[in-house]
Enzyme design. Structure first.
Site, PDB file in Angstrom:
ATOM      1  N   SER A 142      -0.675   2.874  14.243  1.00  0.00           N
ATOM      2  CA  SER A 142      -0.006   2.359  13.053  1.00  0.00           C
ATOM      3  C   SER A 142       1.183   1.514  13.494  1.00  0.00           C
ATOM      4  O   SER A 142       2.046   1.986  14.236  1.00  0.00           O
ATOM      5  CB  SER A 142       0.456   3.519  12.172  1.00  0.00           C
ATOM      6  OG  SER A 142       1.095   3.045  11.008  1.00  0.00           O
ATOM      7  N   LYS A 168      -3.549  -0.617  12.477  1.00  0.00           N
ATOM      8  CA  LYS A 168      -3.148  -0.508  11.074  1.00  0.00           C
ATOM      9  C   LYS A 168      -1.783  -1.160  10.908  1.00  0.00           C
ATOM     10  O   LYS A 168      -0.844  -0.819  11.629  1.00  0.00           O
ATOM     11  CB  LYS A 168      -3.079   0.956  10.622  1.00  0.00           C
ATOM     12  CG  LYS A 168      -2.649   1.105   9.170  1.00  0.00           C
ATOM     13  CD  LYS A 168      -2.759   2.540   8.679  1.00  0.00           C
ATOM     14  CE  LYS A 168      -1.551   3.371   9.033  1.00  0.00           C
ATOM     15  NZ  LYS A 168      -1.588   4.700   8.388  1.00  0.00           N
ATOM     16  N   LYS A 170       1.467  -1.803   8.522  1.00  0.00           N
ATOM     17  CA  LYS A 170       2.218  -1.458   7.323  1.00  0.00           C
ATOM     18  C   LYS A 170       2.562  -2.750   6.583  1.00  0.00           C
ATOM     19  O   LYS A 170       2.969  -3.745   7.209  1.00  0.00           O
ATOM     20  CB  LYS A 170       3.502  -0.716   7.692  1.00  0.00           C
ATOM     21  CG  LYS A 170       3.273   0.650   8.337  1.00  0.00           C
ATOM     22  CD  LYS A 170       2.790   1.664   7.319  1.00  0.00           C
ATOM     23  CE  LYS A 170       2.736   3.064   7.924  1.00  0.00           C
ATOM     24  NZ  LYS A 170       2.323   4.095   6.936  1.00  0.00           N
ATOM     25  N   ASP A 196      -1.730  -0.691   5.256  1.00  0.00           N
ATOM     26  CA  ASP A 196      -1.225   0.483   4.545  1.00  0.00           C
ATOM     27  C   ASP A 196       0.000   0.066   3.736  1.00  0.00           C
ATOM     28  O   ASP A 196       0.999  -0.386   4.296  1.00  0.00           O
ATOM     29  CB  ASP A 196      -0.862   1.581   5.546  1.00  0.00           C
ATOM     30  CG  ASP A 196      -0.364   2.850   4.876  1.00  0.00           C
ATOM     31  OD1 ASP A 196      -0.413   2.942   3.635  1.00  0.00           O
ATOM     32  OD2 ASP A 196       0.078   3.767   5.601  1.00  0.00           O
ATOM     33  N   GLU A 221      -4.879   0.831   2.289  1.00  0.00           N
ATOM     34  CA  GLU A 221      -4.500   2.228   2.069  1.00  0.00           C
ATOM     35  C   GLU A 221      -3.369   2.342   1.051  1.00  0.00           C
ATOM     36  O   GLU A 221      -2.352   1.673   1.169  1.00  0.00           O
ATOM     37  CB  GLU A 221      -4.064   2.835   3.404  1.00  0.00           C
ATOM     38  CG  GLU A 221      -3.716   4.307   3.350  1.00  0.00           C
ATOM     39  CD  GLU A 221      -3.325   4.840   4.725  1.00  0.00           C
ATOM     40  OE1 GLU A 221      -2.861   5.991   4.789  1.00  0.00           O
ATOM     41  OE2 GLU A 221      -3.460   4.095   5.722  1.00  0.00           O
ATOM     42  N   ASP A 246      -4.280   7.971   0.261  1.00  0.00           N
ATOM     43  CA  ASP A 246      -3.508   8.838   1.144  1.00  0.00           C
ATOM     44  C   ASP A 246      -2.652   9.745   0.276  1.00  0.00           C
ATOM     45  O   ASP A 246      -3.023  10.886  -0.027  1.00  0.00           O
ATOM     46  CB  ASP A 246      -2.659   7.967   2.083  1.00  0.00           C
ATOM     47  CG  ASP A 246      -1.686   8.754   2.955  1.00  0.00           C
ATOM     48  OD1 ASP A 246      -1.657   9.991   2.887  1.00  0.00           O
ATOM     49  OD2 ASP A 246      -0.933   8.124   3.716  1.00  0.00           O
ATOM     50  N   LYS A 270      -4.565  14.017   5.726  1.00  0.00           N
ATOM     51  CA  LYS A 270      -3.427  14.508   6.504  1.00  0.00           C
ATOM     52  C   LYS A 270      -3.279  15.996   6.191  1.00  0.00           C
ATOM     53  O   LYS A 270      -2.985  16.362   5.055  1.00  0.00           O
ATOM     54  CB  LYS A 270      -2.147  13.764   6.128  1.00  0.00           C
ATOM     55  CG  LYS A 270      -2.122  12.316   6.567  1.00  0.00           C
ATOM     56  CD  LYS A 270      -0.836  11.632   6.128  1.00  0.00           C
ATOM     57  CE  LYS A 270      -0.798  10.182   6.592  1.00  0.00           C
ATOM     58  NZ  LYS A 270       0.371   9.457   6.023  1.00  0.00           N
ATOM     59  N   GLY A 298      -1.555  10.395  10.366  1.00  0.00           N
ATOM     60  CA  GLY A 298      -0.514  11.037  11.155  1.00  0.00           C
ATOM     61  C   GLY A 298       0.836  10.931  10.483  1.00  0.00           C
ATOM     62  O   GLY A 298       1.064  10.070   9.631  1.00  0.00           O
TER      63      GLY A 298
END
Length: 372
Positions: A142, A168, A170, A196, A221, A246, A270, A298
């Site tokens: 991430s 991934k 952000k 995400d 996400e 998520d 998660k 995570g």
């Protein structure tokens, strides 16, 4: 299973670099660990809560308080009452914690520590107990919001050089289309790439988010608020990029509702967010039965939480690389022996319980406080 003591331990773990998301920037991790001591074994659990209630409503001080005042006493009452079969029942622990609303990350830490101690007593690994089907897990990474696109490209290049199988990014309003296009242009169409949003957008942003379709992403996400299953379903009908949830998924019931509404075609599981590894396995089983892909997210865990996550991510329904990065992604020195990437994978621990222990000297060095 007789418990002779439970320890709450706070540790301070500086990050190797600031990690920025749409809801804030972290420079260190204030981690709450829980240790269960029995005459035969010790078990460890890690609370995934952050210092402030930004990812969800939980935070470290609150988790410690609810464990101290409600969850640990409830488990003590249960364990002080002989089970009808005379055998320890981890599912009874799950039921004893259920009446307390919310606080899933605190519940997960306690359940994991008890599960770890129980499995160590019997010599069984968490991976075997959960039903793991793979000896190694493919790892993604991430990448937080960066100060510039060149800095982002340099970071992504470094992670790919290390062997990470998936990237991934952000994103947030103002940091989405340009960085995604830059990464796709630089590293090509074969890169497994996803984004995400951490609930940074609303349904009004749908035309803007639809422009991400051009970049052939694995998924987007949690674009909308965690309590917005209906609008996620509306978005899923209007864009080609698969929608992954998520923060919206707190239990198998939430997952079932999201699947029924068509709110997502992928779920990030998660364990801390859903209350532990037993509930995480239920969500895995539900999703697999409905043909929904899952992957393991995570929360910047130490080696203790990372080991348990790897056991979960080895289940057969986890078909996408998770955020199970190597230790050095976040910490210069982990509290366990470091997890080191091997050809883009991490080995699933095979020892009893979660399969790892803290290194005493390192744990002592980073400890801020302890309470029995």
């Amino acid at each position: 299973m007789k418990i002779t003591g439970i320890e709450l331990r706070r540790i301070a773990m500086p990050l190797v670099a600031p990690f920025r998301t749409s809801f804030g920037t972290e420079t260190d991790r204030d981690v709450l660990l829980l240790r269960v001591v029995t005459p035969d074994a010790e078990g460890w659990g890690e609370c995934a809560a952050m210092s402030a209630p930004l990812y969800n409503s939980e935070y470290v001080d609150g988790a410690a308080d609810v464990l101290r005042r409600f969850l640990i006493p409830a488990v003590k009452t249960l364990l002080d009452t002989p089970a009808p079969t005379g055998q320890f029942d981890i599912h009874a622990v799950n039921r004893a914690l259920h009446p307390f609303k919310g606080h899933n990350m605190a519940k997960s830490a306690l359940e994991t520590a008890l599960l770890d101690a129980w499995l160590r007593t019997g010599g069984q690994s968490l991976a075997t107990y959960l039903g793991a089907a793979a000896p190694t897990v493919p790892c993604g990474v991430s990448v937080g919001i960066m100060t510039s696109v060149p800095a982002l490209l340099e970071a992504v290049d470094g992670y790919l050089q290390e062997g990470y199988q998936r990237i991934k990014l952000k994103i947030e309003p103002g940091w989405d289309l340009a960085p995604v296009q830059a990464v796709r242009d630089r590293f090509g169409p074969d890169l497994l790439l996803q984004v995400d949003a951490n609930a940074a957008y609303t349904l009004a942003d749908t035309p803007h988010l639809a422009k991400l379709d051009a970049h052939d992403l694995l998924l987007i996400e949690q674009p909308f608020a965690d309590d917005d299953l209906v609008q996620h379903a509306a978005l899923a009908k209007q864009i080609r990029t698969p929608v992954c949830l998520d923060e919206s998924i707190h239990s198998a019931d939430h997952a079932a509702a999201a699947i029924s509404l068509g709110s997502c075609s992928i779920i990030n599981i998660k364990p801390g967010r859903v209350g532990g590894y037993l509930e995480a396995r239920r969500i895995h089983d539900l999703a697999r039965a409905h043909g929904i892909a899952v992957w393991c997210g995570g929360m910047l865990e130490t080696g203790l939480g990372r080991a348990a996550n790897l056991a979960l991510a080895a289940l057969p329904g986890f078909t996408l690389p998770g955020d199970t990065s190597g230790s050095h992604r976040y910490f210069a020195t982990d509290i366990t022996e470091p997890f080191i990437l091997q050809n883009g994978h991490l080995p699933v621990p095979t020892g009893p319980g979660i399969g790892v222990d803290p290194v005493p000297d390192i744990l002592r060095e980073v400890t801020v406080s302890t309470e029995w």
